[in-house]
Design an enzyme around this catalytic site. Structure first.
Site, PDB file in Angstrom:
ATOM      1  N   ASP A  12       0.779  -0.850   0.270  1.00 61.85           N
ATOM      2  CA  ASP A  12      -0.529  -0.100  -0.001  1.00 61.85           C
ATOM      3  C   ASP A  12       0.311   1.403  -0.014  1.00 61.85           C
ATOM      4  OD1 ASP A  12      -3.089   1.642   0.283  1.00 61.85           O
ATOM      5  OD2 ASP A  12      -1.813   1.578   2.099  1.00 61.85           O
ATOM      6  N   GLU A  30       1.549  -0.115  -5.188  1.00 62.11           N
ATOM      7  CA  GLU A  30       0.568   0.804  -5.315  1.00 62.11           C
ATOM      8  C   GLU A  30       1.028   1.699  -5.870  1.00 62.11           C
ATOM      9  OE1 GLU A  30      -3.696   3.059  -3.207  1.00 62.11           O
ATOM     10  OE2 GLU A  30      -1.738   2.445  -2.093  1.00 62.11           O
TER      11      GLU A  30
END
Length: 532
Positions: free
Chosen positions: A201, A238
């Protein structure tokens, strides 16, 4: 599945909280995922990406973590997780989990210790300031309109802590050696429980924070360390960044193994809005080639807003006007908080968009519910609009839960065009030609073709601008994948000798003479001789 390579695989993204409720408490859980692995396999995917199931106050869909090595009671137990992983492996499914280490919940024991005692070793785990000001890592809140600052004053600590995202999520100082040691422990913990890889993330924020502490290699050394900690488990990052930066995130194959490609995603929606394949061809031409053990990951929609920051302002306005004409459909001044089906409307167009994702080089992702054309609930705030429960049937609670409806939150969509009574798995499983059957055919054919790397593909222009053509070279032949992005029937001419039709949205006349017909929003995959 040690040594997993993502290239050649198809990922199914699901949120355990909204997939299936096995115990009737109104919330999805890990046993619910286990019970519906047959659906994941029927769609054709061979990898599942599990969104957070960790201990959390659940103020941000579980991304506000309190214990990175614990399973929240709302999802079950560690034994449930281990059983799920074991069953996935028995079915040939790899398992990716979230590595959420850019921040923690402010309820995390690390943060509680940090705020309580300035001499605590955990004080250095976070980013503090005596007064709010400019920051080299975060220039403005990720969620404008929800947060008006990246700094929050903590009365116990008597200082401000930084939060790129929500004020209840304090940013970790990942440049600090002790923090990185803890991240390594988290990675090893889940690998020991059978996890095959990680979706990482908020990668750019961590790279920039690492550079603050140690300017070597502009902070990308952090990813090299992370990769070494993961061993042969792939890291899927990401990375919402300009494409010219992608090479830095890959490194020489010793950083991220896969980059979630926001660049292609944004230009895909521009192409869909225009009914013109040019933006997608442009995206592929400008995209850096990944290293040999690296790949890109492509998707249509995910669990967040459709973030359009990679587009030029006039292009972004064009996509917003087409797919989010009303203010309630937009989010954070930059994106769209709608699911795929309501944006595209026509089921043929939805299938065509899925055909594009399967045709692109890299790794395709199918998000739960998109394979049946689920809708959104714009009465819910922000990103929650696209996070409603899976619609399994036309039963009460969409077959998601046996709890009383008032205990199911968020509630399934029960009204309108995308109500569970009209859009559900049970109906589409029994109906030939349904969206589910078409998506499954696309996914299964894509998997049969094996890896389709960027270094062996080219985007082909046609006189009919609405037609996307991607030619994938293989050892002894090539696969030409065509998708028509407009509602009108078109005919295109190819110089390549067509050997066979592999897949199409309907029955077409032979293309042996090089003339290829495509229906409105049609798609067609052909085996060809690449030398013409």
């Amino acid at each position: 599945m040690t040594g997993l390579r993502l290239e050649g695989r198809v990922i199914y993204q699901l949120d355990p909280a909204t997939f299936f409720d096995s115990d009737g408490d109104g919330s999805g859980d890990l046993q619910g995922v286990l019970r519906h692995l047959d659906h994941v396999r029927a769609v054709g995917a061979d990898t599942i990406w599990l969104q957070p199931f960790y201990v959390s106050p659940y103020l941000d869909g579980g991304y506000d973590v309190v214990d990175h090595c614990g399973v929240s009671a709302r999802f079950g137990t560690m034994a449930d997780f281990e059983e799920l992983v074991e069953r996935c492996h028995q079915l040939g499914l790899a398992v990716l989990v979230e590595l959420v280490v850019q921040h923690t919940s402010t309820d995390h024991p690390w943060f509680r210790a940090a705020r309580a005692d300035p001499a605590s070793p955990y004080r250095d785990f976070y980013v503090w300031a005596a007064e709010p000001g400019d920051d080299p890592v975060v220039s403005e809140p990720v969620f404008p309109g929800v947060e008006d600052s990246i700094w929050e004053y903590d009365e116990v600590a008597g200082m401000y802590y930084r939060h790129a995202f929500y004020r209840h999520e304090a940013d970790l100082n990942v440049g600090h050696p002790a923090v990185r040691a803890e991240i390594g422990k988290i990675i090893r913990f889940w690998l020991e429980r059978g996890v095959d890889g990680f979706r990482v993330d908020a990668v750019p924020y961590m790279v920039r924070q690492a550079a603050v502490e140690d300017g070597r290699d502009d902070g990308y050394w952090f990813l090299t360390e992370l990769c070494a900690a993961a061993g042969d488990a792939p890291l899927m990052g990401e990375v919402d960044a300009p494409p010219e930066q992608y090479r830095d995130y890959f490194g020489a194959g010793d950083r991220l193994h896969a980059v979630l490609d926001f660049w292609v995603n944004n230009l895909l929606f521009l192409a869909l809005a225009r009914g013109d394949a040019e933006p997608l061809r442009r995206a592929l031409h400008q995209q850096p080639e990944p290293p040999r053990n690296g790949t890109y990951v492509n998707w249509l929609r995910n669990h967040d807003e459709l973030d359009l920051e990679r587009l030029e302002p006039n292009e972004r306005d064009e996509v917003l006007a087409t797919f989010a004409p009303e203010e309630e459909m937009r989010a954070f001044g930059r994106g769209i908080r709608r699911r795929l089906a309501p944006m595209l409307g026509d089921e043929r167009r939805i299938a065509a968009a899925q055909a594009v994702i399967e045709a692109l080089p890299g790794v395709p992702v199918v998000r739960y519910g998109d394979e049946i054309g689920m809708g959104d609930d714009l009465s819910l705030p922000d990103r929650a609009a696209v996070r409603t429960p899976m619609q399994w049937s036309d039963d009460e609670n969409a077959g998601f839960s046996k709890a009383r409806p008032e205990f199911v939150e968020p509630a399934p969509i029960e009204a309108g065009r995308y109500a569970a009574a009209r859009v559900n798995v049970a109906d589409q499983e029994l109906r030939p030609g349904s969206l589910l059957s078409r998506v499954s055919q696309l996914v299964q054919q894509r998997r049969e073709l094996g890896p389709l790397p960027m270094r062996r593909c080219e985007a082909i222009p046609f006189e009919a601008r609405s037609v996307l053509g991607v030619l994938h070279h293989r050892d002894h032949d090539a696969v030409l994948m065509l998708v028509n992005l407009c509602p009108d029937e078109v005919q295109v001419q190819t110089q390549y000798a067509v050997q066979a039709d592999l897949l199409a949205d309907r029955t077409y006349a032979s293309a042996a003479d090089g003339e290829i017909q495509l229906a409105g929003y049609g798609y067609r995959w052909l085996r060809v001789q690449p030398d013409g």
